[in-house]
Write an enzyme that holds these catalytic residues in place. Structure first.
Site, PDB file in Angstrom:
ATOM      1  CB  SER A   4      -0.947  -0.052   1.208  1.00 18.21           C
ATOM      2  OG  SER A   4      -1.907   0.967   1.153  1.00 18.21           O
ATOM      3  CG  ASP A  12       6.827   5.169 -11.428  1.00 11.90           C
ATOM      4  OD1 ASP A  12       7.352   4.102 -11.774  1.00 11.90           O
ATOM      5  OD2 ASP A  12       5.598   5.302 -11.268  1.00 11.90           O
ATOM      6  CE  LYS A  38      -4.666  -2.404   1.163  1.00  9.08           C
ATOM      7  NZ  LYS A  38      -4.818  -0.958   0.882  1.00  9.08           N
TER       8      LYS A  38
END
Length: 551
Positions: free
Chosen positions: A292, A303, A317
């Site tokens: 999460s 990223d 998740k």
């Protein structure tokens, strides 16, 4: 004419679809009302005629839990008497003494004491068995959670009667309850040269402040490189993940986008604050229980090519939960959206809307995953957690290590060691001598901790298959000889896995003296992910090439 016919046909279809939608909507509400009526009628009949007395709160709670279990593991109902647990989960705070109580063979044992809490100040020790709380023998009150008995309003006192290893008589301790704050960063410090380390274990309401404070403090100590550890981190508040990623990313950087059924709630969240550092090299440690919010932070850093991820594939998740207030001071934590990180990927590993025939759910096949790109053009994928840039194979504990841990024998020996040794060296300097390890082996002589190795399990499966296929008689002599050859010896395993067992013992023993911080510091020398991070920092050319997509 054809144009008019097309328009007329379109209008007819639109009217039909609206009518169908209205019918379906009304039909849906009727079905909801019908089933609620059936439920109420059924419950009334049970209450009137069932042979035993029913507990209505428990019955309804069980039925709600069963209904929500059919959805996903994160949509949960909190009854009124569970609100304190909910608040602890979101804030990390509760009123109590600051000790983790576990149950072993029907005994309530202090498993951990948190630093700076009333439990530590009172002299309570790890390994103490709690016999009474305010004079009440807890063995006679098995229906009560002993951990909850220790909670209460700030500045109220609780009297504990404990049995301590080596003490002839029970000991009475008076503990004054206080607000206990479970820290999101249980440890931060310098681990090697100019490398700082922050252990981030949760994302409650103070996580961002704790990470920022730890980062500033480490820079003041000369930190030039950072290891951020989100292993074993189950996640938490979304806004904390956004704020923490913002520490190392420019203001207004896109962090995460949420998308769900209620389109008005869909939102793209950006970094709102000035960053603390845009240049420091970062390694993020992940494993299969990083979930999460932990995946948002690690995924965002990946990223933007802001750091290198080291460890194992994360949990996967990619769901967002929202808390809804219900009647009678109850709450529903409901999954309302999926989140997408800056590359555009959603890392949700399981599609709960599509189940296997047996009711289980499976991970998304690799063939269905979509490739995305980081800011520098490196390929990353959706649908299966966050994949580290540097994979470190997870260690598989030896069967003897699992058995000794599960039986509580590692824990019990640490209690004995603490009694026999009033003080030990600082955590980073502590290690067991060979003679001390041999004392542990001798102590185990009369202890029960048998176990089955994986090879023995597979041999048992082979024997069962042979009997089923009527071929056992032909090969039973060979199987017997093989079992004799493969049969494990505990004495041999205590030698073969000495290094692994010594490490477990050292960590447990240090924890009894120096609590969580000590357990973390003593682990640095043997932690494979930390070793990999330090090796990477020693080769900054490799670090930079990974970020450029040229490992």
């Amino acid at each position: 004419m054809r144009k008019r016919l097309t328009v007329a046909l379109g209008a007819t279809l639109l009217a039909g679809s609206l009518g169908f939608y209205s019918f379906r909507n009304d039909d849906r509400f009727f079905e909801i009302a019908r089933n609620l009526d059936i439920y109420a009628t059924l419950f009334k009949e049970l209450n009137l005629y069932y042979v035993d007395e029913l507990n209505p709160n428990r019955m309804v709670k069980n039925s709600i839990d069963a209904m929500l279990k059919s959805l996903d593991p994160y949509t949960n109902f909190f009854a009124e008497d569970e609100i304190e647990d909910y608040m602890t989960m979101t804030t990390g705070r509760y009123n109590g003494i600051g000790a983790l109580i576990g149950s072993r063979q029907g005994r309530s044992i202090v498993m951990m004491i948190y630093e700076g809490t009333p439990a530590e100040k009172s002299g309570l020790q790890i390994g103490d068995e709690i016999l009474k709380v305010d004079g009440v023998d807890i063995k006679t009150r098995r229906e009560l959670d002993s951990d909850k008995l220790l909670r209460g309003q700030t500045n109220t006192a609780v009297k504990l009667t404990v049995k301590r290893f080596g003490a002839k008589d029970p000991i009475d301790l008076n503990v004054t309850r206080d607000v206990v704050k479970m820290t999101n960063v249980p440890y931060s410090g310098m681990i090697s040269g100019d490398v700082g380390y922050i252990d981030l274990k949760d994302f409650t309401g103070t996580a961002s402040r704790e990470v920022r404070n730890a980062f500033v403090e480490l820079k003041g100590k000369g930190m030039k490189k950072l290891v951020l550890d989100v292993r074993e981190n189950p996640g938490g508040l979304l806004n904390m993940a956004i704020d923490i990623a913002n520490i190392w990313l420019p203001r207004e950087s896109e962090i995460v986008t949420t998308k769900g059924k209620v389109t008005e709630w869909n939102k793209t969240y950006t970094a709102l604050n000035p960053p603390l550092d845009l240049e420091i090299p970062i390694v993020v440690l992940t494993n299969s229980r990083s979930a999460s919010a932990a995946e948002i932070v690690s995924g965002v850093i990946q990223d933007y090519d802001r750091g290198v991820l080291v460890g194992q594939l994360t949990y996967g998740k990619g769901l967002v939960q929202t808390t809804r207030e219900l009647s009678y001071n109850t709450k529903l934590k409901i999954t309302t959206a999926k989140y997408y990180i800056p590359s555009g990927r959603c890392i949700q590993a399981i599609d709960y809307s599509h189940r296997n025939p047996d009711g289980s759910v499976g991970k998304i096949p690799d063939s269905l995953k979509t490739a995305f790109k980081t800011k520098a053009g490196r390929p990353v994928y959706d649908g299966g957690g966050v994949t580290p840039d540097v994979l470190v194979e997870p260690t598989t504990p030896a069967p003897i290590a699992i058995s000794l841990t599960n039986k509580g024998l590692i824990f019990d020996y640490a209690i004995k060691y603490r009694h026999d040794h009033p003080t030990i060296k600082p955590a980073r300097e502590f290690s067991l001598t060979d003679a001390e390890y041999q004392n542990f082996v001798t102590w185990l002589k009369d202890k029960e901790y048998d176990y089955t190795t994986q090879v023995e399990k597979e041999l048992g499966t082979l024997e069962a298959s042979a009997k089923k296929e009527k071929s056992f008689d032909q090969i039973q002599d060979q199987l017997k000889a093989l079992r004799t050859k493969l049969s494990h010896s505990k004495d041999v395993d205590l030698v073969t896995f000495k290094s692994e067992l010594k490490t477990l013992l050292e960590q447990e023993i240090v924890g009894h003296y120096y609590l969580q911080k000590g357990m973390k510091e003593v682990s640095f020398a043997t932690d494979p992910e930390i070793k990999a991070a330090l090796d990477l920092f020693k080769d900054m050319n490799r670090y930079q090439s990974i970020l450029k997509g040229k490992p």
